[in-house]
Design a protein around this motif. Structure first.
Motif, PDB file in Angstrom:
ATOM      1  N   GLY A  53       0.815  -1.206   0.000  1.00  0.00           N
ATOM      2  CA  GLY A  53       0.000   0.000   0.000  1.00  0.00           C
ATOM      3  C   GLY A  53       0.847   1.254   0.000  1.00  0.00           C
ATOM      4  N   VAL A  54       0.271   2.358   0.470  1.00  0.00           N
ATOM      5  CA  VAL A  54       0.941   3.654   0.424  1.00  0.00           C
ATOM      6  C   VAL A  54       2.310   3.633   1.105  1.00  0.00           C
ATOM      7  N   PRO A  55       2.439   3.080   2.338  1.00  0.00           N
ATOM      8  CA  PRO A  55       3.782   3.071   2.957  1.00  0.00           C
ATOM      9  C   PRO A  55       4.814   2.308   2.124  1.00  0.00           C
ATOM     10  N   SER A  56       4.398   1.195   1.518  1.00  0.00           N
ATOM     11  CA  SER A  56       5.308   0.374   0.716  1.00  0.00           C
ATOM     12  C   SER A  56       5.846   1.168  -0.466  1.00  0.00           C
ATOM     13  N   VAL A  57       4.955   1.840  -1.188  1.00  0.00           N
ATOM     14  CA  VAL A  57       5.355   2.540  -2.412  1.00  0.00           C
ATOM     15  C   VAL A  57       6.187   3.783  -2.086  1.00  0.00           C
ATOM     16  N   LYS A  58       5.763   4.540  -1.087  1.00  0.00           N
ATOM     17  CA  LYS A  58       6.498   5.763  -0.762  1.00  0.00           C
ATOM     18  C   LYS A  58       7.884   5.446  -0.206  1.00  0.00           C
ATOM     19  N   ALA A  59       7.993   4.409   0.601  1.00  0.00           N
ATOM     20  CA  ALA A  59       9.311   4.025   1.114  1.00  0.00           C
ATOM     21  C   ALA A  59      10.227   3.615  -0.039  1.00  0.00           C
ATOM     22  N   ALA A  60       9.644   2.974  -1.054  1.00  0.00           N
ATOM     23  CA  ALA A  60      10.442   2.525  -2.200  1.00  0.00           C
ATOM     24  C   ALA A  60      10.963   3.685  -3.039  1.00  0.00           C
ATOM     25  N   TRP A  61      10.370   4.859  -2.919  1.00  0.00           N
ATOM     26  CA  TRP A  61      10.904   6.050  -3.601  1.00  0.00           C
ATOM     27  C   TRP A  61      12.317   6.346  -3.115  1.00  0.00           C
ATOM     28  N   TYR A  62      12.541   6.115  -1.811  1.00  0.00           N
ATOM     29  CA  TYR A  62      13.811   6.480  -1.188  1.00  0.00           C
ATOM     30  C   TYR A  62      14.818   5.331  -1.092  1.00  0.00           C
ATOM     31  N   ALA A  63      14.319   4.105  -0.923  1.00  0.00           N
ATOM     32  CA  ALA A  63      15.233   3.054  -0.484  1.00  0.00           C
ATOM     33  C   ALA A  63      14.738   1.665  -0.859  1.00  0.00           C
ATOM     34  N   ASP A  64      15.668   0.725  -0.835  1.00  0.00           N
ATOM     35  CA  ASP A  64      15.329  -0.699  -0.868  1.00  0.00           C
ATOM     36  C   ASP A  64      15.022  -1.113   0.566  1.00  0.00           C
ATOM     37  N   VAL A  65      13.839  -1.652   0.785  1.00  0.00           N
ATOM     38  CA  VAL A  65      13.365  -1.960   2.129  1.00  0.00           C
ATOM     39  C   VAL A  65      13.097  -3.452   2.242  1.00  0.00           C
ATOM     40  N   ARG A  66      13.488  -4.048   3.374  1.00  0.00           N
ATOM     41  CA  ARG A  66      13.218  -5.478   3.569  1.00  0.00           C
ATOM     42  C   ARG A  66      12.966  -5.754   5.045  1.00  0.00           C
ATOM     43  N   ARG A  67      12.277  -6.861   5.295  1.00  0.00           N
ATOM     44  CA  ARG A  67      12.066  -7.357   6.652  1.00  0.00           C
ATOM     45  C   ARG A  67      13.379  -7.919   7.163  1.00  0.00           C
ATOM     46  N   ALA A  68      13.724  -7.629   8.423  1.00  0.00           N
ATOM     47  CA  ALA A  68      14.993  -8.102   8.978  1.00  0.00           C
ATOM     48  C   ALA A  68      14.800  -9.024  10.179  1.00  0.00           C
ATOM     49  N   GLY A  69      13.548  -9.411  10.455  1.00  0.00           N
ATOM     50  CA  GLY A  69      13.317 -10.371  11.521  1.00  0.00           C
ATOM     51  C   GLY A  69      12.205  -9.964  12.467  1.00  0.00           C
ATOM     52  N   PRO A  70      11.681 -10.937  13.234  1.00  0.00           N
ATOM     53  CA  PRO A  70      10.608 -10.668  14.198  1.00  0.00           C
ATOM     54  C   PRO A  70      11.152 -10.308  15.581  1.00  0.00           C
ATOM     55  N   VAL A  71      10.300  -9.666  16.378  1.00  0.00           N
ATOM     56  CA  VAL A  71      10.615  -9.362  17.773  1.00  0.00           C
ATOM     57  C   VAL A  71       9.369  -9.672  18.596  1.00  0.00           C
ATOM     58  N   GLY A  72       9.538 -10.462  19.654  1.00  0.00           N
ATOM     59  CA  GLY A  72       8.399 -10.843  20.491  1.00  0.00           C
ATOM     60  C   GLY A  72       7.966  -9.734  21.431  1.00  0.00           C
ATOM     61  N   ARG A  73       6.866  -9.974  22.122  1.00  0.00           N
ATOM     62  CA  ARG A  73       6.297  -8.948  23.007  1.00  0.00           C
ATOM     63  C   ARG A  73       7.005  -8.863  24.357  1.00  0.00           C
ATOM     64  N   ASN A  74       7.606  -9.959  24.785  1.00  0.00           N
ATOM     65  CA  ASN A  74       8.119 -10.022  26.153  1.00  0.00           C
ATOM     66  C   ASN A  74       9.443  -9.305  26.357  1.00  0.00           C
ATOM     67  N   VAL A  75      10.005  -8.719  25.290  1.00  0.00           N
ATOM     68  CA  VAL A  75      11.252  -7.969  25.455  1.00  0.00           C
ATOM     69  C   VAL A  75      10.963  -6.516  25.846  1.00  0.00           C
ATOM     70  N   PHE A  76       9.687  -6.180  26.005  1.00  0.00           N
ATOM     71  CA  PHE A  76       9.290  -4.807  26.328  1.00  0.00           C
ATOM     72  C   PHE A  76       8.655  -4.717  27.713  1.00  0.00           C
ATOM     73  N   TRP A  77       8.758  -3.530  28.282  1.00  0.00           N
ATOM     74  CA  TRP A  77       7.946  -3.167  29.437  1.00  0.00           C
ATOM     75  C   TRP A  77       7.377  -1.768  29.193  1.00  0.00           C
ATOM     76  N   PRO A  78       6.050  -1.636  29.298  1.00  0.00           N
ATOM     77  CA  PRO A  78       5.077  -2.719  29.406  1.00  0.00           C
ATOM     78  C   PRO A  78       4.984  -3.481  28.078  1.00  0.00           C
ATOM     79  N   ALA A  79       4.584  -4.741  28.149  1.00  0.00           N
ATOM     80  CA  ALA A  79       4.481  -5.548  26.934  1.00  0.00           C
ATOM     81  C   ALA A  79       3.339  -5.032  26.072  1.00  0.00           C
TER      82      ALA A  79
END
Length: 287
Positions: free
Chosen positions: A169-195
């Motif tokens: 969608g819009v974020p995907s296309v606009k980000a591609a104007w500036y840069a090559d963008v890729r997913r770099a991995g997941p992050v779980g909820r329990n590494v945060f406070w508050p989760a």
């Protein structure tokens, strides 16, 4: 240097009488392994000036400081902005001179505010403003060559999505104007406070030149906004108001080599650049 863990984060929050707010997207990282992973995946070098937006209590800041020439931290919360230099001075005194803290809204921050030209963005971004912050910084900071940000998992998917994807969608296309963008991995909820109530994801980007076009970025982005405002409609219909008339929209699409019955979710940034360019060329004959 010891990083901030759950005990240290909660002690700091108690000292500051801090109640994390959803409004500011405050979820603080309490896991040292996570911030070390972020720094490693960001591939920062000793020559880099790292820009960190929303440093919070300093978990990621402390992990970044030994690896870069300077960290410029932009924090909107005045209490957190005042505390961060004190935390660094206490826990990493030999590195304190590498830190600059700017109390400001990242969405209103430009190169003249930072005191140094950042080369890399490394941040745990507040969920509620992550996409606007990334796009704003890429626009106003040409020195920013790459980055690694942590955002809501759904937002990470959108930023890195390719044409044809369900979440493209819009974020995907606009980000591609500036840069090559890729997913770099997941992050779980329990590494945060508050989760948080959602999972997070890492997104990396490497800046590249925008598409070669005579249309301006504003003209291209206007075409993108129009195409996705009614994403289930054909481009002929979705772009009618943007182009002035359905006929003008169809003429611009045909000149750009785009099927007028296609939908915006199938097009890449180069396609939108051609559409914007040919709308300009078609305008005089369409009035």
């Amino acid at each position: 240097m010891s990083l901030l863990g759950p005990v240290e984060v909660r002690a700091l929050a108690e000292k500051l009488n801090l109640r994390p707010t959803k409004k500011l997207g405050q979820n603080f990282v309490i896991d040292g392994g996570t911030v070390r992973r972020i720094v490693r995946l960001s591939e920062v070098t000793p020559d880099d000036v790292a820009l960190e937006v929303g440093p919070g209590l300093g978990s990621l800041t402390l992990a970044l400081l030994p690896e870069v020439a300077r960290v410029v931290a932009v924090e909107i919360d005045p209490v957190l902005a005042a505390q961060l230099p004190l935390t660094v001075a206490e826990r990493a005194p030999d590195l304190a001179d590498r830190l600059t803290v700017l109390r400001a809204d990242a969405l209103r921050t430009g190169p003249d505010d930072l005191g140094a030209a950042p080369t890399v963005l490394v941040a745990n971004l507040p969920y509620n403003v992550s996409v606007p912050v990334v796009l704003h910084l890429l626009e106003v900071l040409p020195s920013l060559r790459r980055g690694l940000v942590m955002v809501q998992a759904e937002v990470a998917d959108r930023l890195a999505a390719a044409p044809g994807s369900r979440v493209y969608g819009v974020p995907s296309v606009k980000a591609a104007w500036y840069a090559d963008v890729r997913r770099a991995g997941p992050v779980g909820r329990n590494v945060f406070w508050p989760a948080p109530n959602v999972d997070s994801g890492l997104v990396s980007f490497v800046r590249r030149d925008p598409p070669a076009t005579t249309a301006s970025r504003e003209e291209v982005f206007a075409a993108i906004d129009a195409a996705f405002a009614q994403r289930r409609k054909t481009l002929r219909a979705a772009l009618a108001s943007w182009a002035g008339t359905p006929a003008a929209a169809e003429e611009a699409l045909v000149r750009a080599g785009i099927d007028p019955s296609a939908r915006g979710e199938r097009l890449g940034i180069e396609d939108f650049a051609r559409i914007a360019e040919h709308r300009r060329a078609a305008a005089p004959s369409s009035r």
